[in-house]
Structure formats: C-alpha cells, structure tokens
Design an enzyme around this catalytic site. Structure first.
Site, PDB file in Angstrom:
ATOM      1  N   LYS A   1      17.785   0.089  -6.799  1.00 11.63           N
ATOM      2  CA  LYS A   1      18.055   1.360  -7.468  1.00 11.63           C
ATOM      3  C   LYS A   1      16.761   2.161  -7.508  1.00 11.63           C
ATOM      4  O   LYS A   1      15.691   1.619  -7.797  1.00 11.63           O
ATOM      5  CB  LYS A   1      18.546   1.043  -8.888  1.00 11.63           C
ATOM      6  CG  LYS A   1      18.743   2.236  -9.770  1.00 11.63           C
ATOM      7  CD  LYS A   1      20.224   2.469 -10.039  1.00 11.63           C
ATOM      8  CE  LYS A   1      20.461   3.825 -10.683  1.00 11.63           C
ATOM      9  NZ  LYS A   1      21.218   4.728  -9.813  1.00 11.63           N
TER      10      LYS A   1
ATOM     11  N   GLU B   1       6.351  -5.747  -8.253  1.00  9.15           N
ATOM     12  CA  GLU B   1       5.603  -6.704  -7.445  1.00  9.15           C
ATOM     13  C   GLU B   1       4.539  -7.396  -8.276  1.00  9.15           C
ATOM     14  O   GLU B   1       4.217  -6.973  -9.377  1.00  9.15           O
ATOM     15  CB  GLU B   1       4.966  -6.030  -6.216  1.00  9.15           C
ATOM     16  CG  GLU B   1       3.835  -5.091  -6.520  1.00  9.15           C
ATOM     17  CD  GLU B   1       3.049  -4.705  -5.255  1.00  9.15           C
ATOM     18  OE1 GLU B   1       3.178  -5.375  -4.213  1.00  9.15           O
ATOM     19  OE2 GLU B   1       2.287  -3.734  -5.331  1.00  9.15           O
TER      20      GLU B   1
ATOM     21  N   GLY C   1       0.805  -1.218   0.000  1.00  7.28           N
ATOM     22  CA  GLY C   1       0.000   0.000   0.000  1.00  7.28           C
ATOM     23  C   GLY C   1       0.841   1.272   0.000  1.00  7.28           C
ATOM     24  O   GLY C   1       0.423   2.292   0.533  1.00  7.28           O
ATOM     25  N   GLY C   2       2.030   1.169  -0.596  1.00  6.10           N
ATOM     26  CA  GLY C   2       2.878   2.357  -0.709  1.00  6.10           C
ATOM     27  C   GLY C   2       3.589   2.725   0.584  1.00  6.10           C
ATOM     28  O   GLY C   2       4.232   3.765   0.668  1.00  6.10           O
TER      29      GLY C   2
ATOM     30  N   ASN D   1       0.503  -8.802  -8.025  1.00  4.93           N
ATOM     31  CA  ASN D   1      -0.750  -8.860  -7.281  1.00  4.93           C
ATOM     32  C   ASN D   1      -1.496 -10.113  -7.697  1.00  4.93           C
ATOM     33  O   ASN D   1      -1.762 -10.328  -8.875  1.00  4.93           O
ATOM     34  CB  ASN D   1      -1.597  -7.618  -7.550  1.00  4.93           C
ATOM     35  CG  ASN D   1      -0.965  -6.386  -6.942  1.00  4.93           C
ATOM     36  OD1 ASN D   1      -0.525  -6.409  -5.795  1.00  4.93           O
ATOM     37  ND2 ASN D   1      -0.877  -5.321  -7.700  1.00  4.93           N
TER      38      ASN D   1
ATOM     39  N   HIS E   1       4.575   3.446 -14.576  1.00  5.12           N
ATOM     40  CA  HIS E   1       4.105   2.197 -13.970  1.00  5.12           C
ATOM     41  C   HIS E   1       3.344   1.445 -15.058  1.00  5.12           C
ATOM     42  O   HIS E   1       2.283   1.871 -15.491  1.00  5.12           O
ATOM     43  CB  HIS E   1       3.204   2.509 -12.767  1.00  5.12           C
ATOM     44  CG  HIS E   1       2.565   1.295 -12.154  1.00  5.12           C
ATOM     45  ND1 HIS E   1       2.827   0.878 -10.880  1.00  5.12           N
ATOM     46  CD2 HIS E   1       1.663   0.408 -12.663  1.00  5.12           C
ATOM     47  CE1 HIS E   1       2.125  -0.227 -10.623  1.00  5.12           C
ATOM     48  NE2 HIS E   1       1.410  -0.518 -11.689  1.00  5.12           N
TER      49      HIS E   1
ATOM     50  N   ARG F   1      -4.572 -11.293  -7.523  1.00  3.48           N
ATOM     51  CA  ARG F   1      -6.027 -11.105  -7.375  1.00  3.48           C
ATOM     52  C   ARG F   1      -6.519 -10.271  -8.558  1.00  3.48           C
ATOM     53  O   ARG F   1      -5.708  -9.780  -9.343  1.00  3.48           O
ATOM     54  CB  ARG F   1      -6.302 -10.326  -6.087  1.00  3.48           C
ATOM     55  CG  ARG F   1      -5.509  -9.024  -6.070  1.00  3.48           C
ATOM     56  CD  ARG F   1      -5.876  -8.102  -4.945  1.00  3.48           C
ATOM     57  NE  ARG F   1      -4.869  -7.062  -4.769  1.00  3.48           N
ATOM     58  CZ  ARG F   1      -4.773  -5.964  -5.468  1.00  3.48           C
ATOM     59  NH1 ARG F   1      -5.625  -5.719  -6.432  1.00  3.48           N
ATOM     60  NH2 ARG F   1      -3.817  -5.077  -5.239  1.00  3.48           N
TER      61      ARG F   1
ATOM     62  N   HIS G   1       1.462   6.974  -4.161  1.00  5.86           N
ATOM     63  CA  HIS G   1       1.561   5.593  -4.646  1.00  5.86           C
ATOM     64  C   HIS G   1       0.201   4.922  -4.849  1.00  5.86           C
ATOM     65  O   HIS G   1       0.113   3.708  -4.972  1.00  5.86           O
ATOM     66  CB  HIS G   1       2.426   4.728  -3.713  1.00  5.86           C
ATOM     67  CG  HIS G   1       3.805   5.283  -3.497  1.00  5.86           C
ATOM     68  ND1 HIS G   1       4.645   5.589  -4.535  1.00  5.86           N
ATOM     69  CD2 HIS G   1       4.477   5.593  -2.358  1.00  5.86           C
ATOM     70  CE1 HIS G   1       5.779   6.061  -4.046  1.00  5.86           C
ATOM     71  NE2 HIS G   1       5.701   6.092  -2.733  1.00  5.86           N
TER      72      HIS G   1
HETATM   73  P1  ADP Z   1       3.456  -1.361  -2.621  1.00  4.87           P
HETATM   74  O1  ADP Z   1       3.360  -2.846  -2.448  1.00  4.87           O
HETATM   75  O2  ADP Z   1       3.545  -0.646  -1.315  1.00  4.87           O
HETATM   76  O3  ADP Z   1       2.443  -0.799  -3.559  1.00  4.87           O
HETATM   77  P2  ADP Z   1       5.500  -1.272  -4.745  1.00  4.87           P
HETATM   78  O4  ADP Z   1       6.758  -2.046  -4.674  1.00  4.87           O
HETATM   79  O5  ADP Z   1       4.449  -1.739  -5.694  1.00  4.87           O
HETATM   80  O6  ADP Z   1       4.914  -1.115  -3.250  1.00  4.87           O
HETATM   81  O7  ADP Z   1       5.839   0.226  -5.073  1.00  4.87           O
HETATM   82  C1  ADP Z   1       4.850   1.236  -5.021  1.00  4.87           C
HETATM   83  C2  ADP Z   1       5.307   2.467  -5.763  1.00  4.87           C
HETATM   84  O8  ADP Z   1       6.540   2.972  -5.200  1.00  4.87           O
HETATM   85  C3  ADP Z   1       5.603   2.264  -7.236  1.00  4.87           C
HETATM   86  O9  ADP Z   1       4.446   2.309  -8.054  1.00  4.87           O
HETATM   87  C4  ADP Z   1       6.535   3.436  -7.491  1.00  4.87           C
HETATM   88  O10 ADP Z   1       5.772   4.629  -7.586  1.00  4.87           O
HETATM   89  C5  ADP Z   1       7.375   3.519  -6.220  1.00  4.87           C
HETATM   90  N1  ADP Z   1       8.608   2.698  -6.328  1.00  4.87           N
HETATM   91  C6  ADP Z   1       8.782   1.430  -5.899  1.00  4.87           C
HETATM   92  N2  ADP Z   1      10.035   0.974  -6.185  1.00  4.87           N
HETATM   93  C7  ADP Z   1      10.682   1.988  -6.807  1.00  4.87           C
HETATM   94  C8  ADP Z   1      11.998   2.161  -7.381  1.00  4.87           C
HETATM   95  N3  ADP Z   1      12.916   1.187  -7.362  1.00  4.87           N
HETATM   96  N4  ADP Z   1      12.299   3.350  -7.949  1.00  4.87           N
HETATM   97  C9  ADP Z   1      11.376   4.350  -7.987  1.00  4.87           C
HETATM   98  N5  ADP Z   1      10.130   4.275  -7.476  1.00  4.87           N
HETATM   99  C10 ADP Z   1       9.779   3.099  -6.894  1.00  4.87           C
END
Ligand code: ADP
Length: 448
Positions: A201, A287, A164-165, A289, A208, A291, A235
């Site tokens: 990185k 990641e 959830g960001g 999902n 996205h 579902r 996010h």
């Molecule tokens: P969550 O499971 O909390 O949603 P995510 O891994 O899907 O976490 O990441 C959520 C958001 O965080 C991504 O859509 C992006 O906006 C940002 N993010 C995640 N990893 C990176 C990265 N390596 N570099 C830049 N932004 C990132």
C-alpha cells in the site's frame, strides 16, 4: 578484548570510529585511496595503508586489499562504518573466516535484512507491524491485480534487492498496473540483477520514524528511542531529530519494546535501525539497516550513550553496558547534514575549502573530516559535515541550531547551510508539522 581496529571507511565516520577506539585504548588502522592521502582519517590513525586508486570499487570496496591490510597490520577487528561494505554479507563472512571480528551483525543477519521480501517476512513473524501488501514476491499480473484490489490503490511496487531510494514505482490505478509491473521487474533486473518485486500500500502522508536498537551476543537487546527523518529529498535524509515531535512517551515505550524484543528473539548482535512509516497513529515497517547510521549522533545527544563504543564492546563478545531501565532520554537534538552542493538545486560543488571554522558552545557537536585547505575529492559522497545540536526543549534546540548555523564558516565551496537556515525560518518546520513529502514541496517553491 579488541586491541587494534581497521576502519574500512573514510570521512567523518572514519573519524567517529577512530575517536571511540582511542577513548577505549584501542589502536586504529586507516585504509585509504590515492585520492585520500591528505584526508583527516589518515592523519589521525595510528597506522595507514593505501588500498588502491580513487574509484571506490578499487579501494573502499576492494575486499582482498582490505583483508590484506588487516593481516599486514595485525588488526583484530574491522569496523565498516556506513555505506561502502557495511551491509555486504559476503564481506562480513570473509572477515570472520579470517579470524577477524566484524564490528557488525553476522553475515546471515545482514543477508536476511538485505533482501526486502525476506526482511519483511522475517520481521512480521517476529511481531513487528508491516505495510499491508503481497505475501512475498509477485511474478504475474493476476496475483498483482488481486493484491491491489484487496489493499486498494495507490500501491507501490518495490524491488526486493532495491536500495538508496531506487527501484520503486507508484501505481495510481488498475489500468497502469500491468505495464508498471513489467517495467519495475525489468528495471530491477538491470539495476540489481534480480527481478523479484513485491507490492505494498502506498501511504500518502507518512512520517519516517526509525528506532535505534543494539543487541549483544548474550541475548540482550535494548532500544534507544526513535528518530524522525521525514525531511527527505529524493528519499535521502536531509535533517533528523529526536525525539520525534509526534511520538509520545507511551508510544515510544510500546514500539521500542516491540522492536527490542523482536531483535533479541532474532539473536541480533550489533547496532541496527528499524525503519517505519508512521501514519494515523500506526507504524509500518519498511526496512532494517544493519549498521551504524549517519544520524546516530542525535540519539547519542539525548541518551548520552556512545553507540560506536557499544558496537565495539558487543563485537568483542562483551555484554551491553546498559539495560533498558538505565536508558534515559533528556532534551531534544537535531542534526543538519551539510553537503558541498547548491542549497536548493543540489548541484555538486567539489573544490578546496579555503576557510573552515565550525561553531561551538554548549551542546554543539560537529562531526566532520574537513579542515582549512582541504581539497574535497569528487569521487565520493558530498557530505562535508554534520552539525548536531541539543537543547533542554525543542524550542531551545532550534534557537541554538539557528545560532550555530550562522556561526559556521565553510568557504571555497557552496554548501547546503542556507537550506538549513531557511528551514529555521519556516513555520511548518518550527511547529514540527511535516511528512516525508514536505521538503520536496518546500524546495519546489524555492526553485520556482
Ligand atoms: P530504500 O532501501 O531504497 O531506502 P525504503 O523501503 O527504505 O527504500 O523506502 C525509501 C523511501 O521510499 C521511504 O523513506 C519513503 O519515503 C518511500 N516509501 C517506501 N515505501 C513506501 C510506501 N509503502 N508508501 C509510501 N512511501 C514509501
């Protein structure tokens, strides 16, 4: 075949599942909290069971109450929707142990993708490109420093159990690393009960891009192309479109082929989404999902494939209705998430909807559980409707979307419709020229 499905959810997704079931001749059971007695999903279902008080922990997250409801009503399957228990591996296991079909992947597959370090390692082995970073978890400063020097700053530290960001820290240079590493581990322990973190990185201007896949228990897995979900606030996705304005046919086929093959090799059964950051022509997995997602209708609009129907079929042990060759993409679709919130500062606005009139016309779909006189309970998500519009071209889709937003009447509460209307007038958005940070900048200017 499945004859009766218990829908362990509420709101528009509960209706969405109910509709797929009824089109397949399957009966439905709605479960609901005491705050949702008047909800649309309760009105439409064939049978209803109250499973607890308003708070989600006591109702929509209450596993014993949901299992009892399934047993009392004789439901032979449970669809978890999105959110709530949809990615709870323990729930999937318990449902299966009770001889009920879980409409989703196995508990083991959910578990493997739910832990981010394991997920990243798993998909990498399956041939999916990942963001450069640490191999596994990081516990000491020395290893962290070495990894960061190798990949270069800025980096992002992420909690393996995060979601959830939340649970992420961006590190700009080596001086801040040690302090931020211990902060992130401490916060991860407090928030998620697990202090495992990893480093990758930090990409500065990515989009996205996510691929929809669906697999069956006969070893088949197909992809339904990508969705561009770069317009995000904190996010959280605000508007999604398919196809992405920056992905061409060759790239779609190549990446879609990689993810579909990987998930077939993984033995994945059910619908799923593989999320990537896309920068300078490269894909980096973030990641998966396991579902159905909020934004699945944009894919349905450009493929004509009912994703929820396929979820139910594969959960019943049937083969997918489509092979990859049968999947065709036509036109363009955009979804606007409409929340009961202030359009620019997102202050929640619960209350009673005094007038509700959704737009209509060719290629306009509105998924919502709201009706005139409906009182939006303050206990749950603030999304009140999803407006999904398609067109022969992106331009045509945008013209139709602008017209549909202007027609949409939701009175009594403040909604985010004006935000979407403002986007329809923005040159960058109209040109498809935006990355994951663009919306935050747009909002900062609006709020200035
Ligand atoms: P969550 O499971 O909390 O949603 P995510 O891994 O899907 O976490 O990441 C959520 C958001 O965080 C991504 O859509 C992006 O906006 C940002 N993010 C995640 N990893 C990176 C990265 N390596 N570099 C830049 N932004 C990132």
């Amino acid at each position: 075949m499945i004859e009766k499905v218990l829908i362990a959810n509420r709101g528009e997704i509960a209706l969405r599942i109910h509709r797929a079931c009824h089109e397949m001749g399957i009966k439905t059971v709605a479960v609901h909290s005491t705050a949702d007695v008047d909800a649309m999903h309760v009105r439409l279902a064939d049978e209803t069971v109250c499973i607890g008080p308003a708070a989600s922990v006591d109702s929509y997250l209450n596993i014993p109450a949901i299992i009892s409801a399934a047993e009392i009503t004789g439901a032979d399957a449970i669809h978890p929707g999105y959110g709530f228990l949809s990615e709870n591996a323990h729930f999937a296991d318990i449902v299966a142990e009770h001889g009920i079909s879980f409409i989703g992947p196995t508990g083991d597959h959910i578990r493997q993708m739910g832990d981010k370090i394991t997920a990243k390692r798993t998909v990498k082995e399956l041939g999916i490109p990942v963001v450069p970073g640490s191999e596994g978890g990081i516990t000491d400063d020395e290893t962290a420093r070495k990894v960061c020097e190798e990949i270069g700053y800025p980096v992002i530290i992420k909690a393996s159990a995060g979601g959830g960001g939340r649970g992420m820290q961006i590190v700009k240079n080596a001086d801040d690393l040690s302090v931020q590493l211990s902060t992130c581990r401490r916060e991860a322990k407090v928030s998620f009960g697990d202090d495992a973190v990893y480093i990758e990185k930090f990409l500065t201007t990515p989009r996205h891009i996510e691929f929809q896949i669906i697999g069956d228990s006969h070893g088949n897995c197909i992809h339904l192309g990508e969705r561009d979900c770069s317009l995000q606030r904190r996010h959280q996705k605000v508007l999604e479109e398919a196809p992405s304005p920056v992905i061409d046919e060759e790239t779609r086929e190549r990446m879609g082929g990689i993810v579909a093959k990987a998930m077939a090799d993984f033995g994945y059964c059910g619908a799923g989404t593989i999320e990537f950051l896309y920068e300078n022509g490269e894909f980096y997995f973030i990641e998966m999902n396991t579902r159905v997602q909020v934004e699945h209708p944009v894919t349905e609009m450009i493929t004509g494939i009912d994703i929820v129907r396929e979820q139910i079929r594969v959960a019943a042990g049937e083969e997918l209705s489509y092979t990859q060759d049968m999947v065709r993409f036509f036109g363009h679709a955009i979804e606007c998430r409409i929340n009961a919130e202030h359009p620019f500062n997102f202050m929640p606005s619960p209350g009673t909807v005094t007038q509700y009139h959704p737009p209509g016309g060719l290629n306009v779909r509105c998924d919502s559980a709201v009706y005139t006189g409906y009182k939006i309970p303050p206990h749950y998500d603030s999304m009140v409707a999803k407006l999904i519009v398609s067109g022969y071209t992106r331009e045509g889709c945008l013209l139709r979307l602008r017209r549909s937003l202007n027609e949409f009447v939701i009175e009594g509460v403040t909604t985010t419709i004006p935000l979407h209307q403002a986007l329809m007038e923005n040159e960058d958005f109209l040109a498809g020229d935006y990355d994951i940070h663009w919306l935050e900048k747009f909002l900062a200017e609006k709020n200035a």
